[in-house]
Scaffold this motif. Structure first.
Motif, PDB file in Angstrom:
ATOM      1  N   ASP A   1     -11.928  31.549 -40.134  1.00  0.00           N
ATOM      2  CA  ASP A   1     -12.489  30.266 -39.685  1.00  0.00           C
ATOM      3  C   ASP A   1     -11.500  29.138 -39.977  1.00  0.00           C
TER       4      ASP A   1
ATOM      5  N   TRP B   1     -19.781  24.447 -35.957  1.00  0.00           N
ATOM      6  CA  TRP B   1     -20.312  25.327 -34.921  1.00  0.00           C
ATOM      7  C   TRP B   1     -21.501  26.107 -35.444  1.00  0.00           C
TER       8      TRP B   1
ATOM      9  N   SER C   1     -23.938  29.571 -34.041  1.00  0.00           N
ATOM     10  CA  SER C   1     -24.104  30.597 -33.014  1.00  0.00           C
ATOM     11  C   SER C   1     -25.473  30.495 -32.349  1.00  0.00           C
TER      12      SER C   1
ATOM     13  N   ASP D   1     -23.289  23.188 -26.891  1.00  0.00           N
ATOM     14  CA  ASP D   1     -21.870  23.057 -26.564  1.00  0.00           C
ATOM     15  C   ASP D   1     -21.575  24.094 -25.480  1.00  0.00           C
TER      16      ASP D   1
ATOM     17  N   ASP E   1     -18.329  26.515 -25.315  1.00  0.00           N
ATOM     18  CA  ASP E   1     -18.033  27.579 -26.271  1.00  0.00           C
ATOM     19  C   ASP E   1     -19.120  28.646 -26.200  1.00  0.00           C
TER      20      ASP E   1
ATOM     21  N   PHE F   1     -20.072  30.266 -29.779  1.00  0.00           N
ATOM     22  CA  PHE F   1     -20.779  29.362 -30.680  1.00  0.00           C
ATOM     23  C   PHE F   1     -21.304  28.206 -29.842  1.00  0.00           C
TER      24      PHE F   1
ATOM     25  N   TYR G   1     -23.594  26.008 -30.040  1.00  0.00           N
ATOM     26  CA  TYR G   1     -24.219  24.806 -30.593  1.00  0.00           C
ATOM     27  C   TYR G   1     -23.317  24.195 -31.652  1.00  0.00           C
ATOM     28  N   ARG G   2     -23.480  22.892 -31.853  1.00  0.00           N
ATOM     29  CA  ARG G   2     -22.733  22.170 -32.886  1.00  0.00           C
ATOM     30  C   ARG G   2     -23.712  21.271 -33.620  1.00  0.00           C
TER      31      ARG G   2
END
Length: 132
Positions: A13, A38, A40, A75, A78, A81, A83-84
């Motif tokens: 990461d 981020w 998932s 998001d 991506d 992932f 979501y943020r």
């Protein structure tokens, strides 16, 4: 308010191209504390929740903490992932955790997932160690 364990593996990461290790998080807590992370999946995070950063390597321990600033957002750029979540690292509690991390055995962690809720017994230890 809810508390969440957020798993980071410094070997894979990154945070804006830097390794996601406890030294980077400590520096960011003082120099650039606002960030987004981020996810998932969306999770039910709310502003005011806390993210406790668990570093899986070299020592498996929580050594930083942030406060969630806004609900997770999608998001679409991506797919892995999707979501943020925006959060602000807390400098003084992160200093305390950096100096005295909460190790995996103290967290009552079973299977490690990228983000999971903190168990009640572990929360007491986290709050004490962070000086909150």
């Amino acid at each position: 308010m809810q508390d969440w364990i957020y798993i980071l593996n410094p070997n894979k990461d990154t945070l804006d191209g830097e390794p996601a290790d406890k030294e980077t998080m400590l520096r960011l807590a003082h120099d650039d504390p606002k960030s987004d992370f981020w996810l998932s999946r969306r999770n039910r995070m709310e502003p005011g929740d806390r993210l406790w950063f668990f570093f899986s390597h070299p020592e498996s321990a929580v050594a930083a903490v942030a406060e969630v600033d806004s609900k997770p957002r999608e998001d679409p750029d991506d797919p892995e992932f999707g979501y943020r979540v925006e959060a602000t690292l807390l400098p003084e509690p992160t200093d305390a955790l950096y100096g005295s991390p909460v190790v995996r055995e103290e967290l009552e962690l079973g299977q490690v997932r990228s983000v999971q809720k903190v168990k009640p017994g572990a929360l007491k230890i986290l709050l004490e160690r962070a000086g909150l």
